[in-house]
Design an enzyme around this catalytic site. Structure first.
Site, PDB file in Angstrom:
ATOM      1  N   GLN A  86      16.729  67.816  63.284  1.00 19.12           N
ATOM      2  CA  GLN A  86      15.729  68.033  62.231  1.00 19.12           C
ATOM      3  C   GLN A  86      15.204  66.682  61.745  1.00 19.12           C
ATOM      4  O   GLN A  86      14.305  66.622  60.923  1.00 19.12           O
ATOM      5  CB  GLN A  86      16.377  68.766  61.049  1.00 19.12           C
ATOM      6  N   ASN A  87      15.793  65.615  62.239  1.00 17.41           N
ATOM      7  CA  ASN A  87      15.424  64.291  61.750  1.00 17.41           C
ATOM      8  C   ASN A  87      14.147  63.785  62.413  1.00 17.41           C
ATOM      9  O   ASN A  87      13.869  64.091  63.567  1.00 17.41           O
ATOM     10  CB  ASN A  87      16.558  63.291  61.989  1.00 17.41           C
ATOM     11  N   ASP A  89      13.479  60.395  62.259  1.00 20.47           N
ATOM     12  CA  ASP A  89      13.632  58.929  62.276  1.00 20.47           C
ATOM     13  C   ASP A  89      13.707  58.296  63.669  1.00 20.47           C
ATOM     14  O   ASP A  89      13.628  57.077  63.805  1.00 20.47           O
ATOM     15  CB  ASP A  89      14.839  58.505  61.422  1.00 20.47           C
ATOM     16  N   HIS A 104      11.277  68.804  63.592  1.00 24.59           N
ATOM     17  CA  HIS A 104      10.413  68.495  62.450  1.00 24.59           C
ATOM     18  C   HIS A 104       9.474  67.319  62.710  1.00 24.59           C
ATOM     19  O   HIS A 104       8.985  66.704  61.773  1.00 24.59           O
ATOM     20  CB  HIS A 104      11.263  68.235  61.195  1.00 24.59           C
ATOM     21  N   GLY A 173      25.948  67.124  59.924  1.00 30.00           N
ATOM     22  CA  GLY A 173      25.180  66.526  58.825  1.00 30.00           C
ATOM     23  C   GLY A 173      23.924  67.256  58.413  1.00 30.00           C
ATOM     24  O   GLY A 173      22.912  66.621  58.139  1.00 30.00           O
ATOM     25  N   PRO A 200      31.057  66.322  55.400  1.00 33.21           N
ATOM     26  CA  PRO A 200      32.078  66.084  54.368  1.00 33.21           C
ATOM     27  C   PRO A 200      32.027  67.129  53.247  1.00 33.21           C
ATOM     28  O   PRO A 200      32.986  67.299  52.500  1.00 33.21           O
ATOM     29  CB  PRO A 200      31.758  64.683  53.831  1.00 33.21           C
ATOM     30  N   GLU A 201      30.892  67.832  53.133  1.00 33.93           N
ATOM     31  CA  GLU A 201      30.726  68.840  52.070  1.00 33.93           C
ATOM     32  C   GLU A 201      30.683  70.249  52.662  1.00 33.93           C
ATOM     33  O   GLU A 201      30.424  70.418  53.842  1.00 33.93           O
ATOM     34  CB  GLU A 201      29.392  68.615  51.327  1.00 33.93           C
ATOM     35  N   ALA A 217      29.941  61.808  59.717  1.00 35.03           N
ATOM     36  CA  ALA A 217      29.519  62.064  61.101  1.00 35.03           C
ATOM     37  C   ALA A 217      30.247  61.176  62.116  1.00 35.03           C
ATOM     38  O   ALA A 217      30.754  61.671  63.131  1.00 35.03           O
ATOM     39  CB  ALA A 217      28.012  61.865  61.212  1.00 35.03           C
TER      40      ALA A 217
HETATM   41  P1  OAD Z   1      19.938  67.450  53.686  1.00 39.07           P
HETATM   42  O1  OAD Z   1      19.679  66.223  52.891  1.00 39.07           O
HETATM   43  O2  OAD Z   1      19.524  68.742  53.133  1.00 39.07           O
HETATM   44  O3  OAD Z   1      21.503  67.563  53.997  1.00 39.07           O
HETATM   45  C1  OAD Z   1      22.232  66.471  54.462  1.00 39.07           C
HETATM   46  C2  OAD Z   1      23.641  66.952  54.746  1.00 39.07           C
HETATM   47  O4  OAD Z   1      24.345  65.858  55.297  1.00 39.07           O
HETATM   48  C3  OAD Z   1      24.428  67.424  53.527  1.00 39.07           C
HETATM   49  O5  OAD Z   1      25.043  68.668  53.817  1.00 39.07           O
HETATM   50  C4  OAD Z   1      25.482  66.340  53.330  1.00 39.07           C
HETATM   51  O6  OAD Z   1      26.732  66.857  52.848  1.00 39.07           O
HETATM   52  C5  OAD Z   1      25.641  65.805  54.727  1.00 39.07           C
HETATM   53  N1  OAD Z   1      26.076  64.401  54.806  1.00 39.07           N
HETATM   54  C6  OAD Z   1      25.863  63.379  53.948  1.00 39.07           C
HETATM   55  N2  OAD Z   1      26.386  62.236  54.421  1.00 39.07           N
HETATM   56  C7  OAD Z   1      26.948  62.536  55.610  1.00 39.07           C
HETATM   57  C8  OAD Z   1      27.638  61.784  56.611  1.00 39.07           C
HETATM   58  N3  OAD Z   1      27.860  60.463  56.471  1.00 39.07           N
HETATM   59  N4  OAD Z   1      28.066  62.429  57.715  1.00 39.07           N
HETATM   60  C9  OAD Z   1      27.844  63.758  57.878  1.00 39.07           C
HETATM   61  N5  OAD Z   1      27.199  64.505  56.980  1.00 39.07           N
HETATM   62  C10 OAD Z   1      26.739  63.920  55.868  1.00 39.07           C
HETATM   63  O7  OAD Z   1      19.316  67.175  55.137  1.00 39.07           O
HETATM   64  P2  OAD Z   1      18.914  68.227  56.247  1.00 39.07           P
HETATM   65  O8  OAD Z   1      19.893  69.329  56.350  1.00 39.07           O
HETATM   66  O9  OAD Z   1      18.593  67.456  57.463  1.00 39.07           O
HETATM   67  O10 OAD Z   1      12.667  68.878  56.254  1.00 39.07           O
HETATM   68  O11 OAD Z   1      17.574  68.793  55.656  1.00 39.07           O
HETATM   69  C11 OAD Z   1      16.833  69.702  56.390  1.00 39.07           C
HETATM   70  C12 OAD Z   1      15.377  69.468  56.166  1.00 39.07           C
HETATM   71  O12 OAD Z   1      15.085  69.490  54.762  1.00 39.07           O
HETATM   72  C13 OAD Z   1      14.862  68.108  56.603  1.00 39.07           C
HETATM   73  O13 OAD Z   1      14.569  68.046  57.973  1.00 39.07           O
HETATM   74  C14 OAD Z   1      13.649  67.946  55.769  1.00 39.07           C
HETATM   75  C15 OAD Z   1      14.222  68.372  54.441  1.00 39.07           C
HETATM   76  O14 OAD Z   1      13.352  68.751  53.466  1.00 39.07           O
HETATM   77  C16 OAD Z   1      11.386  68.649  56.152  1.00 39.07           C
HETATM   78  O15 OAD Z   1      10.938  67.623  55.682  1.00 39.07           O
HETATM   79  C17 OAD Z   1      10.559  69.757  56.701  1.00 39.07           C
END
Ligand code: OAD
Length: 228
Positions: A86-87, A89, A104, A173, A200-201, A217
């Site tokens: 979904q990233n 970057d 995305h 993640g 982690p959550e 991760a």
């Molecule tokens: P989120 O920001 O919603 O979620 C990030 C997740 O990563 C959370 O569940 C955290 O607990 C977890 N996390 C944080 N640090 C971490 C680490 N070091 N290792 C592993 N996990 C970790 O991001 P996405 O799920 O990617 O869409 O969000 C989905 C979509 O919502 C994105 O693609 C974007 C956003 O709005 C659009 O822009 C359309």
């Protein structure tokens, strides 16, 4: 084993790229409806581009972390492999991943609202905001998916097809709240695949996961590889 991997912003957190949700997530400081919708862009393309220019500068400085590198290594271990992210970057590709589907879009790609051309633009900072098309001088937009927009059809179909027939889906993640991407873990499960979550959550995916690795991760993917 046919391995699918689904990643979200959490995989890039250890590279210093902010996630969207959580205490230090982007959506705590910024309003998605003002920055990540087609309406927001129509109302104020300059503001939207300023935000994307700022994010591009952060991503430009970021390097792939151990999590990205280990996922690239997984691709070498399995002939049947697909990484669905979904990233936007591009850090997976920088880490060496080749079989990648970007659900995305990509923050380094621009789309002309006038002539419809898409191309990569790696300028940081951008030369002008909002930027103009190099072919027709039309207004460019970031080639990413905003709220209210559909996912790119080919990418989505590729993801669905692979997930339906994978033996394991490794989810890393993601908060699992943004659809339709969040549907993929459910689909994998319904079709009989094993679901492994690294986060982690707790997330809505945690409830249906067969294996949970409650770690960052980098550590989580390392553990997953050890158990293979
Ligand atoms: P989120 O920001 O919603 O979620 C990030 C997740 O990563 C959370 O569940 C955290 O607990 C977890 N996390 C944080 N640090 C971490 C680490 N070091 N290792 C592993 N996990 C970790 O991001 P996405 O799920 O990617 O869409 O969000 C989905 C979509 O919502 C994105 O693609 C974007 C956003 O709005 C659009 O822009 C359309």
């Amino acid at each position: 084993m046919r391995l699918a991997v689904l990643t979200g912003a959490g995989i890039s957190a250890e590279s210093g790229v902010p996630t969207f949700r959580g205490s230090s997530g982007l959506w705590k400081t910024f309003k998605p409806e003002e920055l990540a919708t087609p309406e927001a862009f129509k109302n104020n393309p300059k503001l939207v581009w300023e935000w994307y220019d700022w994010r591009r500068a952060i991503i430009n400085k970021a390097k792939p972390n151990k999590g990205h590198l280990l996922i690239a290594k997984l691709e070498d271990l399995f002939e049947d492999f697909l990484l669905i992210t979904q990233n936007v970057d591009g850090l997976h590709q920088k880490a060496g991943s080749k079989k990648v589907v970007e659900l995305h879009g990509n923050i380094w790609r621009v789309l002309c609202t006038a002539c419809g051309r898409r191309y990569y633009n790696y300028r940081v900072p951008l030369e002008e905001i909002p930027p103009r098309c190099k072919h027709c001088k039309g207004l460019l937009r970031p080639d990413v998916v905003w709220f209210g927009e559909s996912l790119p059809q080919e990418e989505w179909e590729t993801a669905i097809k692979f997930v339906k027939s994978c033996s394991t889906l490794l989810v890393v993640g993601t908060s699992g709240v943004v659809y339709p991407a969040a549907h993929l873990p459910l689909l994998a499960k319904q079709e009989g695949a094993k679901l492994v979550e690294i986060n982690p959550e707790d997330t809505p995916i945690s409830k249906i996961a067969d294996v949970r690795i409650k770690k960052k991760a980098s550590e989580g993917v390392e553990e997953f590889i050890k158990f293979l």
